[in-house]
Design a protein around this motif. Structure first.
Motif, PDB file in Angstrom:
ATOM      1  N   LEU A 272       0.886  -1.067  -0.469  1.00  0.00           N
ATOM      2  CA  LEU A 272      -0.097  -0.002  -0.161  1.00  0.00           C
ATOM      3  C   LEU A 272       1.205   1.039   0.144  1.00  0.00           C
ATOM      4  N   THR A 273       0.715   2.148  -0.513  1.00  0.00           N
ATOM      5  CA  THR A 273       1.395   3.171  -0.469  1.00  0.00           C
ATOM      6  C   THR A 273      -0.035   4.375  -0.610  1.00  0.00           C
ATOM      7  N   GLU A 274       0.795   5.690  -0.919  1.00  0.00           N
ATOM      8  CA  GLU A 274      -0.254   7.198  -0.806  1.00  0.00           C
ATOM      9  C   GLU A 274       0.142   7.676  -2.035  1.00  0.00           C
ATOM     10  N   CYS A 275      -1.471   7.541  -2.635  1.00  0.00           N
ATOM     11  CA  CYS A 275      -1.868   8.040  -3.509  1.00  0.00           C
ATOM     12  C   CYS A 275      -1.495   9.495  -4.255  1.00  0.00           C
ATOM     13  N   ALA A 276      -0.940   9.081  -4.753  1.00  0.00           N
ATOM     14  CA  ALA A 276      -0.483  11.306  -5.232  1.00  0.00           C
ATOM     15  C   ALA A 276      -1.258  12.085  -5.350  1.00  0.00           C
ATOM     16  N   SER A 277      -2.863  12.577  -5.822  1.00  0.00           N
ATOM     17  CA  SER A 277      -2.940  13.219  -5.976  1.00  0.00           C
ATOM     18  C   SER A 277      -3.511  13.759  -4.766  1.00  0.00           C
ATOM     19  N   CYS A 278      -4.688  12.478  -3.633  1.00  0.00           N
ATOM     20  CA  CYS A 278      -5.811  13.122  -2.466  1.00  0.00           C
ATOM     21  C   CYS A 278      -4.203  12.695  -1.124  1.00  0.00           C
ATOM     22  N   GLY A 279      -3.433  11.428  -1.177  1.00  0.00           N
ATOM     23  CA  GLY A 279      -2.814  11.250   0.004  1.00  0.00           C
ATOM     24  C   GLY A 279      -3.443  10.269   1.662  1.00  0.00           C
ATOM     25  N   GLN A 280      -5.219   9.634  -0.332  1.00  0.00           N
ATOM     26  CA  GLN A 280      -5.292   8.487   1.191  1.00  0.00           C
ATOM     27  C   GLN A 280      -4.772   7.376   0.510  1.00  0.00           C
ATOM     28  N   VAL A 281      -4.831   6.196   1.280  1.00  0.00           N
ATOM     29  CA  VAL A 281      -4.362   5.009   0.698  1.00  0.00           C
ATOM     30  C   VAL A 281      -4.860   4.144  -0.855  1.00  0.00           C
ATOM     31  N   THR A 282      -3.463   3.602  -1.773  1.00  0.00           N
ATOM     32  CA  THR A 282      -3.847   2.866  -2.539  1.00  0.00           C
ATOM     33  C   THR A 282      -2.951   2.198  -2.504  1.00  0.00           C
ATOM     34  N   THR A 283      -3.188   1.499  -4.488  1.00  0.00           N
ATOM     35  CA  THR A 283      -2.225   0.552  -4.709  1.00  0.00           C
ATOM     36  C   THR A 283      -1.272   0.617  -5.707  1.00  0.00           C
ATOM     37  N   GLY A 284      -1.882   1.846  -6.313  1.00  0.00           N
ATOM     38  CA  GLY A 284      -1.648   2.222  -7.554  1.00  0.00           C
ATOM     39  C   GLY A 284      -0.798   3.570  -6.690  1.00  0.00           C
ATOM     40  N   GLU A 285      -0.550   4.304  -8.270  1.00  0.00           N
ATOM     41  CA  GLU A 285      -0.025   5.764  -8.395  1.00  0.00           C
ATOM     42  C   GLU A 285      -1.020   7.081  -7.599  1.00  0.00           C
ATOM     43  N   ILE A 286      -1.720   6.409  -8.094  1.00  0.00           N
ATOM     44  CA  ILE A 286      -3.839   7.500  -8.105  1.00  0.00           C
ATOM     45  C   ILE A 286      -5.118   6.322  -6.856  1.00  0.00           C
ATOM     46  N   CYS A 287      -5.074   6.655  -6.452  1.00  0.00           N
ATOM     47  CA  CYS A 287      -6.422   5.894  -5.799  1.00  0.00           C
ATOM     48  C   CYS A 287      -7.188   5.723  -7.046  1.00  0.00           C
ATOM     49  N   ALA A 288      -8.535   4.643  -7.177  1.00  0.00           N
ATOM     50  CA  ALA A 288      -9.944   4.438  -7.636  1.00  0.00           C
ATOM     51  C   ALA A 288     -10.628   5.790  -7.580  1.00  0.00           C
ATOM     52  N   PHE A 289     -11.068   6.485  -6.228  1.00  0.00           N
ATOM     53  CA  PHE A 289     -11.847   7.509  -6.068  1.00  0.00           C
ATOM     54  C   PHE A 289     -11.553   8.974  -6.566  1.00  0.00           C
ATOM     55  N   CYS A 290      -9.867   8.953  -6.659  1.00  0.00           N
ATOM     56  CA  CYS A 290      -9.462  10.127  -8.256  1.00  0.00           C
ATOM     57  C   CYS A 290      -9.603  10.175  -9.054  1.00  0.00           C
ATOM     58  N   LYS A 291      -9.326   8.475  -9.179  1.00  0.00           N
ATOM     59  CA  LYS A 291      -9.829   8.404 -11.046  1.00  0.00           C
ATOM     60  C   LYS A 291     -10.925   8.737 -11.175  1.00  0.00           C
ATOM     61  N   LEU A 292     -12.362   8.377 -10.258  1.00  0.00           N
ATOM     62  CA  LEU A 292     -13.000   8.336 -10.557  1.00  0.00           C
ATOM     63  C   LEU A 292     -13.509   9.799 -10.897  1.00  0.00           C
ATOM     64  N   ALA A 293     -12.897  10.955  -9.679  1.00  0.00           N
ATOM     65  CA  ALA A 293     -13.468  11.912  -9.546  1.00  0.00           C
ATOM     66  C   ALA A 293     -12.671  12.354 -10.885  1.00  0.00           C
ATOM     67  N   ASP A 294     -11.716  12.472 -11.693  1.00  0.00           N
ATOM     68  CA  ASP A 294     -11.595  12.423 -12.892  1.00  0.00           C
ATOM     69  C   ASP A 294     -12.177  12.525 -13.877  1.00  0.00           C
ATOM     70  N   GLN A 295     -12.759  11.535 -13.539  1.00  0.00           N
ATOM     71  CA  GLN A 295     -13.291  10.940 -14.900  1.00  0.00           C
ATOM     72  C   GLN A 295     -14.518  12.300 -15.284  1.00  0.00           C
TER      73      GLN A 295
END
Ligand code: AMP
Ligand code: FES
Ligand code: ZN
Ligand code: ZN
Length: 312
Positions: A272-295
């Motif tokens: 687990l790492t921290e999302c580069a955008s929001c700082g919450q926990v993710t397994t990738g670079e950007i978390c799924a929530f931030c990707k959804l918000a971006d969409q």
């Protein structure tokens, strides 16, 4: 029918336990099941404030009621999904419940976090509504707990919910989901709070009976997006099996938790790492929530998109 405990006339028959109870002994049975769940999985201690995620439905309000009666310090969290009258009414149920019991209720608006209410989010993405909604709920529960300094979030998932989720994961052999299916998920990162489901030993029917007997005013309507969801089809299939042989649902879930789950847990150590955008926990670079918000953002600002990003 006589109550198993006192021999008085029984109000409720629980076929899977081969037992019947009067009203006071049923409510005692219900609370005992919650106590056993908390104890067995060491969900929380009496000095930890439990953030109870309440939807306004019978399960989460029944859970909050038991935890208050058991003397746990609690705070409610309602996520306003912006789903028309359904959200307005469920929010009112939560507010009335909290006010009557003098409990604190936190309210988070999903549109403020993601840029649009859930029905709009669905339009902006190709995901099924419930999937984007579930993702947003898990993200916002965790974020709210961190923001307010709570270490544990409790949800009202019951035996039927858990058995249906297990059924769905088995149908597709989703081994990562199977490794995560548990009544208690520990915090594996400083920014990930513990998640617990103290009602996992109780069926939907039992929580409905408990809520009714305790006089809890809950929203009966289902979310308008729930119709046709595969989880409902799985619940119906399991209910048919349960009607034919009471206890089968319980054995399915409990057998998995006791005998099969450990096998799926092995080899699932994700980093687990921290999302580069929001700082919450993710397994990738950007978390799924931030990707959804971006969409959602891209969909709702077409002019900016076409002038600002030549690759689109
Ligand atoms: P569901 O995913 O709708 O079956 O709900 C499962 C659990 O998630 C509920 O028992 C609640 O604990 C929690 N939950 C669902 N919707 C909300 C909401 N709008 N706000 C807060 N918690 C929720
Ligand atoms: Fe999320 Fe229905 S509650 S889509
Ligand atoms: Zn009795
Ligand atoms: Zn993020």
């Amino acid at each position: 029918m006589r109550c198993r405990k006192c021999g008085e006339s029984a109000a409720l028959e629980l076929r899977r336990h081969n037992a019947a109870f009067c009203v006071p002994h049923f409510t005692e049975f219900f609370r005992k099941q919650v106590r056993e769940a908390i104890h067995h999985y060491r969900m929380f201690t009496p000095d930890e404030t439990v953030m109870v995620a309440v939807s306004g439905g019978k399960d989460s309000l029944a859970l909050w009621d038991v935890l208050i009666e058991e003397g746990y310090p609690t705070v409610g969290l309602y996520l306003d999904l912006g789903i028309f009258d359904y959200s307005r009414e469920s929010r009112e149920k939560c507010e009335a419940f909290a006010a009557a019991r003098r409990q604190r209720l936190l309210i988070e608006r999903v549109d403020a976090a993601i840029g649009a209410p859930i029905p709009e989010v669905q339009k902006a993405t190709r995901r099924p509504t419930c999937s984007a909604c579930g993702l947003s709920k898990r993200y916002l529960m965790n974020r709210a707990a961190l923001t307010h300094g709570f270490v544990v979030v409790a949800t009202g998932h019951n035996l039927d919910d858990e058995a249906a989720t297990l059924f769905g994961s088995v149908m597709h052999w989703q081994t990562d989901a199977l490794s995560r299916q548990s009544p208690a998920l520990a915090s594996t990162h400083p920014k990930l709070v513990r998640r617990v489901k103290p009602l996992y030993r109780l069926s939907e029917l039992e929580t409905a009976a408990f809520a009714f007997l305790r006089g809890i005013d809950y929203i009966v309507e289902e979310c308008p997006f729930a119709a046709g969801a595969t989880s409902l089809a799985h619940k119906e299939a399991l209910n048919r099996l349960e009607a034919a042989s009471p206890g089968v649902k319980h054995n399915f879930l409990f057998g998995f938790l006791e005998k099969a789950r450990p096998a799926f847990e092995r080899g699932q150590d994700v980093q687990l790492t921290e999302c580069a955008s929001c700082g919450q926990v993710t397994t990738g670079e950007i978390c799924a929530f931030c990707k959804l918000a971006d969409q959602v953002k891209r969909r709702s600002t077409p002019l900016t998109r076409s002038s600002g990003d030549p690759s689109q």
